[in-house]
Design a protein around this motif. Structure first.
Motif, short mmCIF file in Angstrom:
data_model
loop_
_atom_site.label_atom_id
_atom_site.label_comp_id
_atom_site.label_asym_id
_atom_site.label_seq_id
_atom_site.Cartn_x
_atom_site.Cartn_y
_atom_site.Cartn_z
N CYS A 1 0.77 -1.33 -0.13
CA CYS A 1 -0.23 0.15 0.31
C CYS A 1 1.07 1.55 -0.31
N GLY A 2 -0.01 2.22 -0.38
CA GLY A 2 1.05 3.52 0.10
C GLY A 2 0.78 4.74 -1.12
N ILE A 3 1.49 5.59 -1.02
CA ILE A 3 1.31 6.77 -1.84
C ILE A 3 2.64 7.03 -3.08
N ASP A 4 2.06 7.24 -3.70
CA ASP A 4 2.73 7.74 -5.45
C ASP A 4 2.72 8.52 -5.51
N VAL B 1 3.65 -3.14 4.87
CA VAL B 1 4.20 -2.34 3.33
C VAL B 1 4.24 -1.19 2.58
N ILE B 2 4.90 -0.70 2.69
CA ILE B 2 4.34 0.98 2.01
C ILE B 2 5.32 0.99 0.73
N HIS B 3 4.68 1.26 0.20
CA HIS B 3 5.50 2.35 -1.68
C HIS B 3 5.93 3.55 -0.98
N CYS B 4 6.00 4.29 -1.25
CA CYS B 4 5.65 5.68 -0.69
C CYS B 4 7.46 6.11 -2.15
N VAL B 5 6.89 6.56 -2.22
CA VAL B 5 7.85 7.78 -3.75
C VAL B 5 7.58 9.38 -4.17
N ARG B 6 8.58 10.16 -3.82
CA ARG B 6 7.96 11.27 -3.66
C ARG B 6 6.82 11.73 -2.13
N ALA B 7 7.62 10.80 -1.27
CA ALA B 7 6.72 11.52 0.13
C ALA B 7 6.81 10.88 0.72
N ASN B 8 8.31 10.89 1.39
CA ASN B 8 8.70 10.64 2.56
C ASN B 8 7.86 11.54 3.57
N ASP B 9 8.25 12.80 3.74
CA ASP B 9 8.37 13.64 4.72
C ASP B 9 6.84 12.59 5.01
N ARG B 10 5.64 13.48 4.04
CA ARG B 10 4.32 13.43 4.48
C ARG B 10 3.54 11.86 4.91
N VAL B 11 4.08 10.92 4.65
CA VAL B 11 4.17 9.76 4.50
C VAL B 11 4.93 9.36 5.98
N ALA B 12 5.31 9.53 6.80
CA ALA B 12 6.02 9.22 8.28
C ALA B 12 5.36 10.20 8.89
N LYS B 13 5.15 11.48 8.25
CA LYS B 13 3.54 11.90 9.41
C LYS B 13 2.82 11.54 9.54
N ILE C 1 9.61 0.62 4.76
CA ILE C 1 9.12 1.09 3.36
C ILE C 1 10.12 0.81 2.64
N HIS C 2 8.97 0.26 1.92
CA HIS C 2 9.67 -0.44 0.31
C HIS C 2 11.08 0.41 -0.38
N ALA C 3 11.44 0.04 -0.71
CA ALA C 3 12.66 0.28 -2.09
C ALA C 3 12.47 2.32 -1.55
N PHE C 4 13.20 2.21 -0.25
CA PHE C 4 13.31 3.02 0.05
C PHE C 4 15.26 4.44 -0.67
N ALA C 5 14.76 5.54 -1.64
CA ALA C 5 15.52 6.18 -1.93
C ALA C 5 15.61 7.75 -1.61
N GLY C 6 15.41 7.20 0.10
CA GLY C 6 15.37 9.07 0.76
C GLY C 6 17.29 9.61 1.21
N SER C 7 17.10 10.68 2.16
CA SER C 7 18.58 10.82 3.62
C SER C 7 18.08 9.92 4.38
N PRO C 8 19.62 9.79 4.98
CA PRO C 8 19.57 9.93 6.14
C PRO C 8 18.52 10.09 7.55
N GLU C 9 17.86 11.72 7.55
CA GLU C 9 17.25 12.17 7.53
C GLU C 9 16.17 11.24 7.75
N GLN C 10 14.90 10.93 6.89
CA GLN C 10 13.91 10.54 6.70
C GLN C 10 13.84 8.97 6.97
N ALA C 11 15.25 8.31 6.79
CA ALA C 11 15.40 6.77 7.08
C ALA C 11 15.65 6.25 8.33
#
Length: 254
Positions: free
Chosen positions: A93-96, A125-137, A150-160
């Motif tokens: 599930c998730g946000i793209d 199991v979360i699909h999160c593309v260009r939405a890391n901060d919003r999904v974390a919130k 957080i599947h296929a993570f592609a963010g920053s150390p801070e977002q991780a």
């Protein structure tokens, strides 16, 4: 042993040689595979794969396929989860956010699935593309108790770190093998030993040097070697840590 924590082996891409794909995975040391569901009409295929000893399955409604989802799919998902207690997580599930025209509908569907997971104590199991901060919130607001991936993570150390602080782990796959993924590689190096799992997202997310090729679970061994190099650890250590984390996340059967 390695675990491919996210692969779509139910997809038609594997219909011609699925058994050979399993054989190559075993030969590469991949002993377990987690297959997520994406659309209601294909859940039966996912559940059928779950009959294999080496496969665990998830069921969910993927944001990429919004045109295929129907209003009663969330109700059907709840019924399917109740009917199949061996399902190890709710997802994918998730946000793209690449698809702005369906974003409002994506959020409604995501929220509904977050509540299902919360009520049943299932990891996500979360699909999160260009939405890391919003999904974390949103995860912070709803606080699903079993965490997830957080599947296929592609963010920053801070977002991780933000996801880890919420009880989630990140999935590392083909993206980490590309030299240009500098921010992601910094995040990989900074992760705690219990903060990640390895995955392929087969048939998608090709590794460096395999552009245009179908991905498959055997290549999680190559992901493991790259992650080990980025972390200054041995592949054996990364395999052990990632396998332990997948077992903690999805259950002792892994």
């Amino acid at each position: 042993m390695l675990i491919d924590a996210h692969c779509h082996l139910d997809f038609p891409d594997f219909d011609a040689d699925r058994e050979a794909v399993f054989a190559r995975a075993r030969a590469a040391g991949v002993g377990r595979l987690v297959v997520p569901g994406t659309v209601r009409r294909h859940w039966d295929r996912v559940l059928a794969l779950g009959g294999r000893d080496e496969v665990d399955v998830c069921l969910g409604l993927h944001p990429y396929f919004m045109a295929e989802h129907r209003e009663d799919d969330v109700e059907a998902l709840a019924a399917a989860l109740d009917a199949h207690p061996g399902v190890v997580a709710l997802g994918e599930c998730g946000i793209d956010a690449r698809f702005a025209d369906s974003l409002s509908a994506q959020w409604r569907l995501f929220d509904a699935q977050l509540r299902l997971a919360r009520d049943r104590g299932l990891p996500l199991v979360i699909h999160c593309v260009r939405a890391n901060d919003r999904v974390a919130k949103r995860l912070r607001q709803l606080a699903p108790p079993a965490g997830g991936l957080i599947h296929a993570f592609a963010g920053s150390p801070e977002q991780a770190k933000a996801f880890l602080d919420l009880g989630f782990v990140v999935g590392l796959g083909g993206a980490v093998t590309h030299d240009r993924a500098r921010r992601l590689r910094r995040a990989v190096a900074a992760l705690p030993d219990d903060g990640y799992v390895l995955e392929t997202d087969s048939p998608d997310m090709p590794l460096a040097g395999h552009r245009g090729e179908r991905n498959e679970p055997a290549r999680v061994a190559e992901v493991c070697r790259v992650v080990a190099g980025l972390r200054g650890q041995t592949p054996a250590r990364v395999a052990r840590d990632s396998t332990a984390t997948a077992g903690r996340l999805f259950g002792p059967g892994l």
